[in-house]
Design a protein around this motif. Sequence first.
Motif, PDB file in Angstrom:
ATOM      1  N   ARG A 261      26.081 -34.360 -34.682  1.00  0.00           N
ATOM      2  CA  ARG A 261      27.257 -33.521 -34.938  1.00  0.00           C
ATOM      3  C   ARG A 261      26.932 -32.027 -34.918  1.00  0.00           C
ATOM      4  NH1 ARG A 261      30.982 -37.129 -35.780  1.00  0.00           N
ATOM      5  NH2 ARG A 261      30.638 -38.981 -37.029  1.00  0.00           N
ATOM      6  N   ILE A 262      25.729 -31.699 -34.498  1.00  0.00           N
ATOM      7  CA  ILE A 262      25.348 -30.298 -34.307  1.00  0.00           C
ATOM      8  C   ILE A 262      25.134 -30.086 -32.807  1.00  0.00           C
ATOM      9  CG2 ILE A 262      24.318 -29.994 -36.596  1.00  0.00           C
ATOM     10  CD1 ILE A 262      21.554 -30.411 -35.267  1.00  0.00           C
ATOM     11  N   PRO A 263      25.252 -28.851 -32.330  1.00  0.00           N
ATOM     12  CA  PRO A 263      25.029 -28.625 -30.894  1.00  0.00           C
ATOM     13  C   PRO A 263      23.562 -28.852 -30.518  1.00  0.00           C
ATOM     14  CG  PRO A 263      25.449 -26.545 -32.030  1.00  0.00           C
ATOM     15  CD  PRO A 263      25.653 -27.630 -33.033  1.00  0.00           C
ATOM     16  N   ILE A 264      23.366 -29.540 -29.415  1.00  0.00           N
ATOM     17  CA  ILE A 264      22.044 -29.850 -28.883  1.00  0.00           C
ATOM     18  C   ILE A 264      21.920 -29.160 -27.536  1.00  0.00           C
ATOM     19  CG2 ILE A 264      20.446 -31.678 -28.196  1.00  0.00           C
ATOM     20  CD1 ILE A 264      21.423 -31.877 -31.127  1.00  0.00           C
ATOM     21  N   LEU A 265      20.962 -28.244 -27.406  1.00  0.00           N
ATOM     22  CA  LEU A 265      20.698 -27.581 -26.133  1.00  0.00           C
ATOM     23  C   LEU A 265      19.557 -28.319 -25.455  1.00  0.00           C
ATOM     24  CD1 LEU A 265      20.963 -25.262 -24.061  1.00  0.00           C
ATOM     25  CD2 LEU A 265      19.390 -23.949 -25.501  1.00  0.00           C
ATOM     26  N   LEU A 266      19.835 -28.870 -24.292  1.00  0.00           N
ATOM     27  CA  LEU A 266      18.827 -29.571 -23.505  1.00  0.00           C
ATOM     28  C   LEU A 266      18.396 -28.684 -22.350  1.00  0.00           C
ATOM     29  CD1 LEU A 266      20.606 -33.025 -23.148  1.00  0.00           C
ATOM     30  CD2 LEU A 266      18.951 -32.354 -24.889  1.00  0.00           C
ATOM     31  N   GLU A 267      17.093 -28.632 -22.132  1.00  0.00           N
ATOM     32  CA  GLU A 267      16.582 -27.957 -20.939  1.00  0.00           C
ATOM     33  C   GLU A 267      15.832 -28.994 -20.115  1.00  0.00           C
ATOM     34  OE1 GLU A 267      13.469 -24.718 -19.163  1.00  0.00           O
ATOM     35  OE2 GLU A 267      12.994 -25.837 -20.970  1.00  0.00           O
ATOM     36  N   PHE A 268      16.286 -29.221 -18.900  1.00  0.00           N
ATOM     37  CA  PHE A 268      15.579 -30.078 -17.955  1.00  0.00           C
ATOM     38  C   PHE A 268      14.654 -29.172 -17.161  1.00  0.00           C
ATOM     39  CE2 PHE A 268      19.128 -32.573 -19.217  1.00  0.00           C
ATOM     40  CZ  PHE A 268      18.668 -33.884 -19.175  1.00  0.00           C
ATOM     41  N   TYR A 269      13.355 -29.485 -17.177  1.00  0.00           N
ATOM     42  CA  TYR A 269      12.344 -28.597 -16.612  1.00  0.00           C
ATOM     43  C   TYR A 269      11.207 -29.416 -16.005  1.00  0.00           C
ATOM     44  CZ  TYR A 269       8.963 -29.808 -20.183  1.00  0.00           C
ATOM     45  OH  TYR A 269       8.058 -30.495 -20.946  1.00  0.00           O
ATOM     46  N   THR A 270      10.285 -28.704 -15.344  1.00  0.00           N
ATOM     47  CA  THR A 270       9.001 -29.281 -14.952  1.00  0.00           C
ATOM     48  C   THR A 270       7.918 -28.280 -15.333  1.00  0.00           C
ATOM     49  OG1 THR A 270       8.949 -28.301 -12.765  1.00  0.00           O
ATOM     50  CG2 THR A 270       9.967 -30.491 -12.946  1.00  0.00           C
ATOM     51  N   ASP A 271       6.697 -28.776 -15.436  1.00  0.00           N
ATOM     52  CA  ASP A 271       5.572 -27.905 -15.776  1.00  0.00           C
ATOM     53  C   ASP A 271       5.231 -26.949 -14.630  1.00  0.00           C
ATOM     54  OD1 ASP A 271       5.206 -28.970 -18.347  1.00  0.00           O
ATOM     55  OD2 ASP A 271       3.969 -30.601 -17.567  1.00  0.00           O
ATOM     56  N   TRP A 272       5.573 -27.313 -13.403  1.00  0.00           N
ATOM     57  CA  TRP A 272       5.184 -26.512 -12.248  1.00  0.00           C
ATOM     58  C   TRP A 272       6.239 -25.488 -11.819  1.00  0.00           C
ATOM     59  CZ3 TRP A 272       8.888 -27.602  -8.742  1.00  0.00           C
ATOM     60  CH2 TRP A 272       9.475 -28.868  -8.800  1.00  0.00           C
ATOM     61  N   ASP A 273       7.416 -25.476 -12.439  1.00  0.00           N
ATOM     62  CA  ASP A 273       8.493 -24.566 -12.054  1.00  0.00           C
ATOM     63  C   ASP A 273       8.385 -23.256 -12.838  1.00  0.00           C
ATOM     64  OD1 ASP A 273      11.153 -23.954 -10.790  1.00  0.00           O
ATOM     65  OD2 ASP A 273      11.741 -23.922 -12.898  1.00  0.00           O
ATOM     66  N   GLU A 274       8.267 -22.134 -12.134  1.00  0.00           N
ATOM     67  CA  GLU A 274       8.083 -20.828 -12.778  1.00  0.00           C
ATOM     68  C   GLU A 274       9.280 -20.411 -13.629  1.00  0.00           C
ATOM     69  OE1 GLU A 274       6.842 -17.790 -10.046  1.00  0.00           O
ATOM     70  OE2 GLU A 274       5.294 -19.079  -9.188  1.00  0.00           O
ATOM     71  N   THR A 275      10.491 -20.683 -13.169  1.00  0.00           N
ATOM     72  CA  THR A 275      11.674 -20.318 -13.946  1.00  0.00           C
ATOM     73  C   THR A 275      11.733 -21.123 -15.234  1.00  0.00           C
ATOM     74  OG1 THR A 275      12.823 -19.811 -11.884  1.00  0.00           O
ATOM     75  CG2 THR A 275      14.166 -19.964 -13.852  1.00  0.00           C
ATOM     76  N   SER A 276      11.368 -22.402 -15.161  1.00  0.00           N
ATOM     77  CA  SER A 276      11.304 -23.224 -16.369  1.00  0.00           C
ATOM     78  C   SER A 276      10.303 -22.635 -17.354  1.00  0.00           C
ATOM     79  CB  SER A 276      10.895 -24.667 -16.027  1.00  0.00           C
ATOM     80  OG  SER A 276      11.865 -25.305 -15.245  1.00  0.00           O
ATOM     81  N   ALA A 277       9.158 -22.209 -16.847  1.00  0.00           N
ATOM     82  CA  ALA A 277       8.129 -21.614 -17.710  1.00  0.00           C
ATOM     83  C   ALA A 277       8.645 -20.330 -18.368  1.00  0.00           C
ATOM     84  CB  ALA A 277       6.866 -21.332 -16.905  1.00  0.00           C
TER      85      ALA A 277
ATOM     86  N   VAL B  84      17.089 -27.646 -30.021  1.00  0.00           N
ATOM     87  CA  VAL B  84      16.711 -27.336 -28.646  1.00  0.00           C
ATOM     88  C   VAL B  84      15.700 -28.400 -28.231  1.00  0.00           C
ATOM     89  CG1 VAL B  84      15.601 -25.677 -27.118  1.00  0.00           C
ATOM     90  CG2 VAL B  84      17.084 -24.859 -28.972  1.00  0.00           C
ATOM     91  N   ILE B  85      16.000 -29.090 -27.148  1.00  0.00           N
ATOM     92  CA  ILE B  85      15.159 -30.179 -26.663  1.00  0.00           C
ATOM     93  C   ILE B  85      14.802 -29.912 -25.206  1.00  0.00           C
ATOM     94  CG2 ILE B  85      14.996 -32.668 -26.258  1.00  0.00           C
ATOM     95  CD1 ILE B  85      15.462 -32.063 -29.199  1.00  0.00           C
ATOM     96  N   LYS B  86      13.509 -29.983 -24.894  1.00  0.00           N
ATOM     97  CA  LYS B  86      13.042 -29.830 -23.516  1.00  0.00           C
ATOM     98  C   LYS B  86      12.781 -31.227 -22.943  1.00  0.00           C
ATOM     99  CE  LYS B  86       9.899 -26.655 -22.833  1.00  0.00           C
ATOM    100  NZ  LYS B  86      10.274 -25.656 -21.861  1.00  0.00           N
ATOM    101  N   ILE B  87      13.295 -31.480 -21.745  1.00  0.00           N
ATOM    102  CA  ILE B  87      13.134 -32.780 -21.096  1.00  0.00           C
ATOM    103  C   ILE B  87      12.469 -32.567 -19.742  1.00  0.00           C
ATOM    104  CG2 ILE B  87      14.320 -34.806 -20.179  1.00  0.00           C
ATOM    105  CD1 ILE B  87      16.530 -34.249 -22.280  1.00  0.00           C
ATOM    106  N   ASN B  88      11.261 -33.086 -19.610  1.00  0.00           N
ATOM    107  CA  ASN B  88      10.490 -32.967 -18.377  1.00  0.00           C
ATOM    108  C   ASN B  88      11.045 -33.959 -17.355  1.00  0.00           C
ATOM    109  OD1 ASN B  88       8.468 -33.304 -16.346  1.00  0.00           O
ATOM    110  ND2 ASN B  88       6.967 -32.414 -17.741  1.00  0.00           N
ATOM    111  N   VAL B  89      11.569 -33.450 -16.238  1.00  0.00           N
ATOM    112  CA  VAL B  89      12.181 -34.329 -15.244  1.00  0.00           C
ATOM    113  C   VAL B  89      11.153 -35.207 -14.537  1.00  0.00           C
ATOM    114  CG1 VAL B  89      14.202 -32.863 -14.890  1.00  0.00           C
ATOM    115  CG2 VAL B  89      12.225 -32.586 -13.422  1.00  0.00           C
TER     116      VAL B  89
END
Length: 98
Positions: free
Chosen positions: A11-27, A46-51
């Motif tokens: 019931r709280i906002p969850i910010l998900l980031e879909f990223y990879t370790d090799w992507d510069e913008t993700s870093a 805030v949750i990071k999810i490695n694609v």
Amino acid sequence: MSKFGELIDLRIPILLEFYTDWDETSAAMHPVLKDVAAAMGDKGKVIKINVDKNAELAEALRVKSLPTLMIYKSGEMRWRQSGEQDANTLIGLMQEYI
């Protein structure tokens, strides 16, 4: 219910980031997301999810570019955007859904 389903059903906002370790913008988003998490405290997550490790989920959510950011609350996607975002924008968006 799946682990992802349980996560986005909060019931709280969850910010998900879909990223990879090799992507510069993700870093580049890493310190931004730390700032967002610090600003939100216990009023949001805030949750990071490695694609590379969660390809099925990324495919199901049609993640095509990195990073892809999503805000969920109570199981419903409220916002989605691909590309780099600044901390103030993300904090403002999260606060809209408290």
